[in-house]
Motif scaffolding. Structure first.
Motif, PDB file in Angstrom:
ATOM      1  N   ALA A   1       0.825  -1.201   0.000  1.00  0.00           N
ATOM      2  CA  ALA A   1       0.000   0.000   0.000  1.00  0.00           C
ATOM      3  C   ALA A   1       0.863   1.257   0.000  1.00  0.00           C
ATOM      4  O   ALA A   1       0.579   2.220  -0.725  1.00  0.00           O
ATOM      5  CB  ALA A   1      -0.923  -0.003   1.218  1.00  0.00           C
ATOM      6  N   LEU A   2       1.947   1.249   0.798  1.00  0.00           N
ATOM      7  CA  LEU A   2       2.855   2.393   0.831  1.00  0.00           C
ATOM      8  C   LEU A   2       3.544   2.574  -0.519  1.00  0.00           C
ATOM      9  O   LEU A   2       3.704   3.699  -1.005  1.00  0.00           O
ATOM     10  CB  LEU A   2       3.890   2.197   1.935  1.00  0.00           C
ATOM     11  N   GLY A   3       3.939   1.479  -1.134  1.00  0.00           N
ATOM     12  CA  GLY A   3       4.576   1.552  -2.440  1.00  0.00           C
ATOM     13  C   GLY A   3       3.632   2.071  -3.507  1.00  0.00           C
ATOM     14  O   GLY A   3       4.030   2.854  -4.372  1.00  0.00           O
ATOM     15  N   CYS A   4       2.375   1.648  -3.446  1.00  0.00           N
ATOM     16  CA  CYS A   4       1.380   2.100  -4.415  1.00  0.00           C
ATOM     17  C   CYS A   4       1.119   3.595  -4.259  1.00  0.00           C
ATOM     18  O   CYS A   4       1.023   4.327  -5.253  1.00  0.00           O
ATOM     19  CB  CYS A   4       0.086   1.311  -4.229  1.00  0.00           C
ATOM     20  N   LEU A   5       1.027   4.055  -3.012  1.00  0.00           N
ATOM     21  CA  LEU A   5       0.811   5.485  -2.770  1.00  0.00           C
ATOM     22  C   LEU A   5       2.031   6.299  -3.215  1.00  0.00           C
ATOM     23  O   LEU A   5       1.880   7.373  -3.811  1.00  0.00           O
ATOM     24  CB  LEU A   5       0.528   5.719  -1.287  1.00  0.00           C
ATOM     25  N   SER A   6       3.228   5.787  -2.951  1.00  0.00           N
ATOM     26  CA  SER A   6       4.447   6.484  -3.375  1.00  0.00           C
ATOM     27  C   SER A   6       4.524   6.560  -4.895  1.00  0.00           C
ATOM     28  O   SER A   6       4.900   7.601  -5.459  1.00  0.00           O
ATOM     29  CB  SER A   6       5.687   5.773  -2.825  1.00  0.00           C
ATOM     30  N   PHE A   7       4.163   5.467  -5.559  1.00  0.00           N
ATOM     31  CA  PHE A   7       4.155   5.472  -7.020  1.00  0.00           C
ATOM     32  C   PHE A   7       3.149   6.481  -7.556  1.00  0.00           C
ATOM     33  O   PHE A   7       3.439   7.193  -8.529  1.00  0.00           O
ATOM     34  CB  PHE A   7       3.805   4.071  -7.544  1.00  0.00           C
ATOM     35  N   ALA A   8       1.967   6.559  -6.934  1.00  0.00           N
ATOM     36  CA  ALA A   8       0.942   7.507  -7.383  1.00  0.00           C
ATOM     37  C   ALA A   8       1.432   8.942  -7.246  1.00  0.00           C
ATOM     38  O   ALA A   8       1.229   9.772  -8.144  1.00  0.00           O
ATOM     39  CB  ALA A   8      -0.344   7.300  -6.593  1.00  0.00           C
ATOM     40  N   MET A   9       2.090   9.257  -6.132  1.00  0.00           N
ATOM     41  CA  MET A   9       2.597  10.617  -5.921  1.00  0.00           C
ATOM     42  C   MET A   9       3.714  10.948  -6.908  1.00  0.00           C
ATOM     43  O   MET A   9       3.787  12.061  -7.436  1.00  0.00           O
ATOM     44  CB  MET A   9       3.081  10.775  -4.481  1.00  0.00           C
ATOM     45  N   LEU A  10       4.590   9.966  -7.177  1.00  0.00           N
ATOM     46  CA  LEU A  10       5.657  10.184  -8.157  1.00  0.00           C
ATOM     47  C   LEU A  10       5.077  10.341  -9.558  1.00  0.00           C
ATOM     48  O   LEU A  10       5.533  11.191 -10.345  1.00  0.00           O
ATOM     49  CB  LEU A  10       6.643   9.016  -8.121  1.00  0.00           C
ATOM     50  N   PHE A  11       4.054   9.549  -9.873  1.00  0.00           N
ATOM     51  CA  PHE A  11       3.372   9.637 -11.167  1.00  0.00           C
ATOM     52  C   PHE A  11       2.753  11.015 -11.351  1.00  0.00           C
ATOM     53  O   PHE A  11       2.852  11.624 -12.422  1.00  0.00           O
ATOM     54  CB  PHE A  11       2.302   8.536 -11.240  1.00  0.00           C
ATOM     55  N   VAL A  12       2.130  11.530 -10.296  1.00  0.00           N
ATOM     56  CA  VAL A  12       1.545  12.873 -10.353  1.00  0.00           C
ATOM     57  C   VAL A  12       2.623  13.922 -10.589  1.00  0.00           C
ATOM     58  O   VAL A  12       2.475  14.819 -11.434  1.00  0.00           O
ATOM     59  CB  VAL A  12       0.765  13.172  -9.057  1.00  0.00           C
ATOM     60  N   THR A  13       3.730  13.818  -9.847  1.00  0.00           N
ATOM     61  CA  THR A  13       4.800  14.806  -9.969  1.00  0.00           C
ATOM     62  C   THR A  13       5.398  14.824 -11.365  1.00  0.00           C
ATOM     63  O   THR A  13       5.534  15.881 -11.997  1.00  0.00           O
ATOM     64  CB  THR A  13       5.901  14.519  -8.933  1.00  0.00           C
ATOM     65  N   VAL A  14       5.755  13.646 -11.875  1.00  0.00           N
ATOM     66  CA  VAL A  14       6.398  13.561 -13.183  1.00  0.00           C
ATOM     67  C   VAL A  14       5.460  14.036 -14.285  1.00  0.00           C
ATOM     68  O   VAL A  14       5.845  14.827 -15.161  1.00  0.00           O
ATOM     69  CB  VAL A  14       6.878  12.126 -13.458  1.00  0.00           C
TER      70      VAL A  14
END
Length: 278
Positions: free
Chosen positions: A67-80
């Protein structure tokens, strides 16, 4: 593209950004709609993770690291994706799409790390201070609230020069990444009042436009939250079967349009950079 920018006032910066978007609307849309779609998907995905859902909550409790990895990926996806979108907008003026994206992404991530570190350090300091004072005493409580207010004001002042220093860094290749926090930051700090005025006006304008424009999405989100709270108290499921489809499709349309409102802010900051530089 050359701009005759003799007037350095806030009205000129905002007016130039509005004029550029209106006169080059088809160029801007043609060059940025793909990145806007990616950014819209990223924001919608992040919202879907943040909205309360019993199935997601059970999965997060069972697999916390996933879950933490999925949330981190989502935030990185938003940023990029969002940096990609903004640099495509700026590239409509300069044409340096790849360079703007590379320097914009690196500087955005670095600035985010620095600002989050400052925010985390300030929060730790306030928590320790709260433990060591008598919170039941009114003078100490008032003093603690004043310190929190002072920290917020200092943090806002700290943020202001980055809008100029980052914009100049991504457009002028002779500057290194460290200049965002040194020479260019000091240069932007000298004009902090002008930057604050611009950002205040933009915040007023965009808050009104986005609040009105996002009203359908806000209503649907509030309806969904009310439904979730009702189910926790034992109420039956009263939502139609296609409600989530309606919710996320509405959010995607609104986010796509709303990004061009933020694009107007990006162009305004670009003209602020030109104004201060001149």
């Amino acid at each position: 593209m050359f701009f005759d920018f003799s007037n350095k006032g806030a009205k000129a910066c905002i007016g130039s950004a509005c004029s550029y978007m209106l006169h080059h609307r088809m160029l801007i849309l043609r060059r940025s709609y793909v990145t806007a779609i990616f950014s819209t998907i990223a924001f919608t995905f992040l919202i879907s993770l943040l909205l309360p859902d019993e199935n997601l909550r059970r999965e997060a409790a069972t697999h916390p690291f996933m879950a933490l990895g999925c949330l981190s990926f989502a935030m990185l996806f938003v940023t990029v994706s969002f940096v990609w979108y903004l640099t495509r907008l700026l590239g409509c003026i300069t044409g340096n799409y790849a360079i703007l994206f590379k320097r914009g992404l690196i500087s955005s991530l670095l600035i985010a790390i620095v600002l989050l570190s400052v925010l985390w350090g300030g929060d730790m300091f306030l928590q320790e201070l709260k433990k060591n004072i008598d919170t039941h005493s009114m003078p100490f409580r008032i003093g603690f609230e004043l310190i929190k207010l002072l920290f917020v004001l200092l943090y806002v002042i700290l943020l202001l020069p980055f809008s100029y220093s980052q914009m100049r860094y991504i457009h002028e290749k002779e500057f290194s990444i460290g200049s965002i926090f040194t020479r260019l930051y000091v240069e932007g700090f000298k004009h902090k009042g002008f930057i604050l005025l611009i950002l205040f006006v933009l915040a007023l304008m965009c808050s009104v436009v986005l609040t009105i424009g996002f009203m359908p999405g806000i209503i649907l989100i509030l309806e969904y939250l009310t439904h979730v709270n009702g189910q926790l108290m034992g109420d039956p499921n009263g939502l139609p079967y296609n409600f989530l489809f309606l919710l996320y499709s509405t959010l995607m349309v609104l986010l796509f349009v709303g990004q061009y409102v933020l694009g107007f802010c990006c162009y305004t900051i670009y003209f602020v950079y030109l104004s201060i530089k001149k």
